[in-house]
Each structure stands twice: as structure tokens, then as C-alpha cells.
Design a protein around this motif. Structure first.
Motif, mmCIF file in Angstrom:
data_model
loop_
_atom_site.group_PDB
_atom_site.id
_atom_site.type_symbol
_atom_site.label_atom_id
_atom_site.label_comp_id
_atom_site.label_asym_id
_atom_site.label_seq_id
_atom_site.Cartn_x
_atom_site.Cartn_y
_atom_site.Cartn_z
ATOM 1 N N GLY A 2 18.080 28.626 42.999
ATOM 2 C CA GLY A 2 19.071 28.388 44.043
ATOM 3 C C GLY A 2 20.125 27.393 43.593
ATOM 4 O O GLY A 2 21.317 27.572 43.844
ATOM 5 N N SER A 3 19.689 26.338 42.917
ATOM 6 C CA SER A 3 20.645 25.349 42.410
ATOM 7 C C SER A 3 21.561 25.967 41.359
ATOM 8 O O SER A 3 22.761 25.675 41.328
ATOM 9 C CB SER A 3 19.911 24.155 41.803
ATOM 10 N N THR A 4 21.012 26.810 40.522
ATOM 11 C CA THR A 4 21.818 27.466 39.495
ATOM 12 C C THR A 4 22.862 28.380 40.127
ATOM 13 O O THR A 4 24.026 28.376 39.716
ATOM 14 C CB THR A 4 20.913 28.267 38.537
ATOM 15 N N LEU A 5 22.458 29.142 41.120
ATOM 16 C CA LEU A 5 23.398 30.039 41.802
ATOM 17 C C LEU A 5 24.497 29.242 42.500
ATOM 18 O O LEU A 5 25.684 29.574 42.399
ATOM 19 C CB LEU A 5 22.651 30.908 42.811
ATOM 20 N N MET A 6 24.115 28.178 43.200
ATOM 21 C CA MET A 6 25.107 27.387 43.923
ATOM 22 C C MET A 6 26.023 26.634 42.958
ATOM 23 O O MET A 6 27.220 26.490 43.225
ATOM 24 C CB MET A 6 24.410 26.412 44.868
ATOM 25 N N ALA A 7 25.496 26.142 41.841
ATOM 26 C CA ALA A 7 26.334 25.464 40.850
ATOM 27 C C ALA A 7 27.331 26.440 40.245
ATOM 28 O O ALA A 7 28.513 26.115 40.079
ATOM 29 C CB ALA A 7 25.469 24.836 39.757
ATOM 30 N N THR A 8 26.869 27.636 39.931
ATOM 31 C CA THR A 8 27.757 28.653 39.370
ATOM 32 C C THR A 8 28.842 29.041 40.366
ATOM 33 O O THR A 8 30.018 29.152 40.009
ATOM 34 C CB THR A 8 26.944 29.896 38.963
ATOM 35 N N THR A 9 28.461 29.216 41.624
ATOM 36 C CA THR A 9 29.435 29.574 42.653
ATOM 37 C C THR A 9 30.434 28.447 42.862
ATOM 38 O O THR A 9 31.638 28.692 43.001
ATOM 39 C CB THR A 9 28.711 29.896 43.967
ATOM 40 N N SER A 10 29.959 27.211 42.874
ATOM 41 C CA SER A 10 30.858 26.067 43.067
ATOM 42 C C SER A 10 31.883 25.953 41.949
ATOM 43 O O SER A 10 33.069 25.751 42.205
ATOM 44 C CB SER A 10 30.056 24.767 43.138
ATOM 45 N N ILE A 11 31.438 26.082 40.721
ATOM 46 C CA ILE A 11 32.375 25.933 39.608
ATOM 47 C C ILE A 11 33.306 27.130 39.525
ATOM 48 O O ILE A 11 34.485 26.998 39.154
ATOM 49 C CB ILE A 11 31.646 25.674 38.275
ATOM 50 N N LEU A 12 32.840 28.314 39.905
ATOM 51 C CA LEU A 12 33.701 29.494 39.928
ATOM 52 C C LEU A 12 34.798 29.338 40.979
ATOM 53 O O LEU A 12 35.973 29.614 40.710
ATOM 54 C CB LEU A 12 32.865 30.746 40.204
ATOM 55 N N LEU A 13 34.431 28.872 42.166
ATOM 56 C CA LEU A 13 35.432 28.637 43.211
ATOM 57 C C LEU A 13 36.373 27.505 42.831
ATOM 58 O O LEU A 13 37.573 27.566 43.133
ATOM 59 C CB LEU A 13 34.740 28.348 44.541
ATOM 60 N N PHE A 57 32.139 18.153 43.471
ATOM 61 C CA PHE A 57 30.978 17.303 43.745
ATOM 62 C C PHE A 57 29.733 18.140 44.026
ATOM 63 O O PHE A 57 28.621 17.751 43.664
ATOM 64 C CB PHE A 57 31.262 16.337 44.890
ATOM 65 N N SER A 58 29.904 19.293 44.661
ATOM 66 C CA SER A 58 28.778 20.190 44.886
ATOM 67 C C SER A 58 28.214 20.673 43.544
ATOM 68 O O SER A 58 26.994 20.700 43.345
ATOM 69 C CB SER A 58 29.215 21.377 45.739
ATOM 70 N N LEU A 101 19.175 15.940 45.579
ATOM 71 C CA LEU A 101 20.460 16.342 45.017
ATOM 72 C C LEU A 101 20.790 17.791 45.372
ATOM 73 O O LEU A 101 21.953 18.122 45.611
ATOM 74 C CB LEU A 101 20.458 16.146 43.506
ATOM 75 N N ASN A 102 19.785 18.647 45.415
ATOM 76 C CA ASN A 102 20.009 20.026 45.825
ATOM 77 C C ASN A 102 20.475 20.083 47.272
ATOM 78 O O ASN A 102 21.400 20.822 47.616
ATOM 79 C CB ASN A 102 18.741 20.855 45.635
ATOM 80 N N THR A 103 19.848 19.289 48.139
ATOM 81 C CA THR A 103 20.238 19.255 49.548
ATOM 82 C C THR A 103 21.664 18.734 49.711
ATOM 83 O O THR A 103 22.462 19.294 50.468
ATOM 84 C CB THR A 103 19.257 18.375 50.351
ATOM 85 N N VAL A 104 22.000 17.665 48.993
ATOM 86 C CA VAL A 104 23.354 17.108 49.070
ATOM 87 C C VAL A 104 24.376 18.124 48.555
ATOM 88 O O VAL A 104 25.443 18.312 49.149
ATOM 89 C CB VAL A 104 23.440 15.776 48.297
ATOM 90 N N GLY A 105 24.055 18.796 47.456
ATOM 91 C CA GLY A 105 24.952 19.816 46.918
ATOM 92 C C GLY A 105 25.162 20.961 47.888
ATOM 93 O O GLY A 105 26.283 21.460 48.049
ATOM 94 N N ASN A 106 24.081 21.385 48.548
ATOM 95 C CA ASN A 106 24.214 22.453 49.544
ATOM 96 C C ASN A 106 25.078 22.001 50.709
ATOM 97 O O ASN A 106 25.905 22.761 51.215
ATOM 98 C CB ASN A 106 22.844 22.890 50.055
ATOM 99 N N ARG A 107 24.884 20.763 51.168
ATOM 100 C CA ARG A 107 25.677 20.254 52.288
ATOM 101 C C ARG A 107 27.155 20.161 51.920
ATOM 102 O O ARG A 107 28.021 20.452 52.736
ATOM 103 C CB ARG A 107 25.161 18.896 52.745
#
Length: 161
Positions: A2-13, A57-58, A101-107
Motif C-alpha cells: 500500500g505504501s509503495t502504491l501510494m508513494a508511486t501515485t504521489s510522485i506521479l501526480l 510530503f505524502s 508514517l504510512n498513516t500520515v502519508g495517507n492523510r
């Protein structure tokens, strides 16, 4: 994962948003003619920079979360030695840091959604915020049948290592 997917999506956006900000083509003009809201250059710049900052930051939080969880995966297999600095409490602390950190990144990522809609006007921001309140509430509160409907804060319901 989940963290990998969200990190990839964040940097892509973030990359896409940076391309829109730096483009010489007038992509931003149709966005200014949206429903309501300020259309000045300063406000448009503020909206884009705020959104870019939240996504970066996410990405940062999710990347650190991946780092901590990978470190736990390695350290959890080390043999127990009385002289070792690697203790179950240390591993538990690292795992908790990764989850926080995962929770903060998701928020931060979820908080960027209303800011993204802010580009199109305040009406969409209001609708998104009204929709996100129950979603975030369901992420924070856990209802269990064992407690007969008793509410438990999701952050208090953790047991580590």
C-alpha cells in the motif's frame, strides 16, 4: 504494498503537476474559467504549489514508511542475543514508526484531494469535504462485535510484535 502504491501515485501526480506548472502552453486558462473562486495569478499559483507540496510530503512519508517496514523485515529474523542492540522492543518501535508514517502519508494524500478540486472551484471542495468526513471517520473508528458495538479508536487497537 500500500505504501509503495501510494508513494508511486504521489510522485506521479507531483511530476504531472510540476509539468503543468512549468508548461508554457496555456493549460491553466480553462481551469480558471471554472465554477467559482479566485482567478488571479497569485491564487492559481498558490493552489498549484499547495497541491504539489502535499503530494511531495505524502511521497516522503510513504518512502520512509517503506524504509522502516523493510528494516523490520530484515531485523525480525536476527537471532536473539543478550548483547545485541536488536531487541523485540526496538523492532516494535521501528514497526510502529513505519505504520505512523504510512498513516500520515495517507492523510496528506487524502487531504490533497480537496485541494485538487479547489482548482476547479469551491463547490467541489465543499462536496469532497462532506464526502471525506465519513470516509476518514470509518478509517479511524473500529466497530467490533466482541465489544458489543463499543467504539474503539483504531490507533488504540494495535498490538505489535
Amino acid at each position: 504494498m500500500g505504501s509503495t502504491l501510494m508513494a508511486t501515485t504521489s510522485i506521479l501526480l507531483s511530476s504531472g503537476l510540476a509539468a503543468v506548472i512549468s508548461s508554457t502552453y496555456s493549460v491553466k486558462k480553462p481551469l480558471n474559467d471554472a465554477v467559482y473562486g479566485a482567478h488571479g495569478e497569485f491564487m492559481v499559483a498558490l493552489k498549484y504549489v499547495t497541491l504539489l507540496t502535499l503530494f511531495l510530503f505524502s511521497f516522503f512519508c510513504h518512502s520512509l514508511s517503506i524504509r522502516f517496514i523493510n528494516q523490520v523485515n530484515i531485523l525480525i529474523n536476527t537471532p536473539q542475543d543478550p548483547m545485541s542492540l536488536v531487541t523485540p522492543e526496538y523492532i516494535s518501535e521501528i514497526l510502529e514508526r513505519g505504520f505512523i508514517l504510512n498513516t500520515v502519508g495517507n492523510r496528506l494524500f487524502y487531504g490533497a484531494l480537496p485541494i485538487l478540486l479547489w482548482i476547479f472551484g469551491p463547490v467541489l471542495v465543499f462536496l469532497c469535504t462532506i464526502t471525506m468526513v465519513p470516509v476518514l471517520y470509518n478509517l479511524d473508528v473500529v466497530f467490533t462485535s466482541a465489544n458489543k458495538g463499543k467504539m474503539i479508536n483504531a490507533n488504540q487497537n494495535r498490538d505489535f510484535v
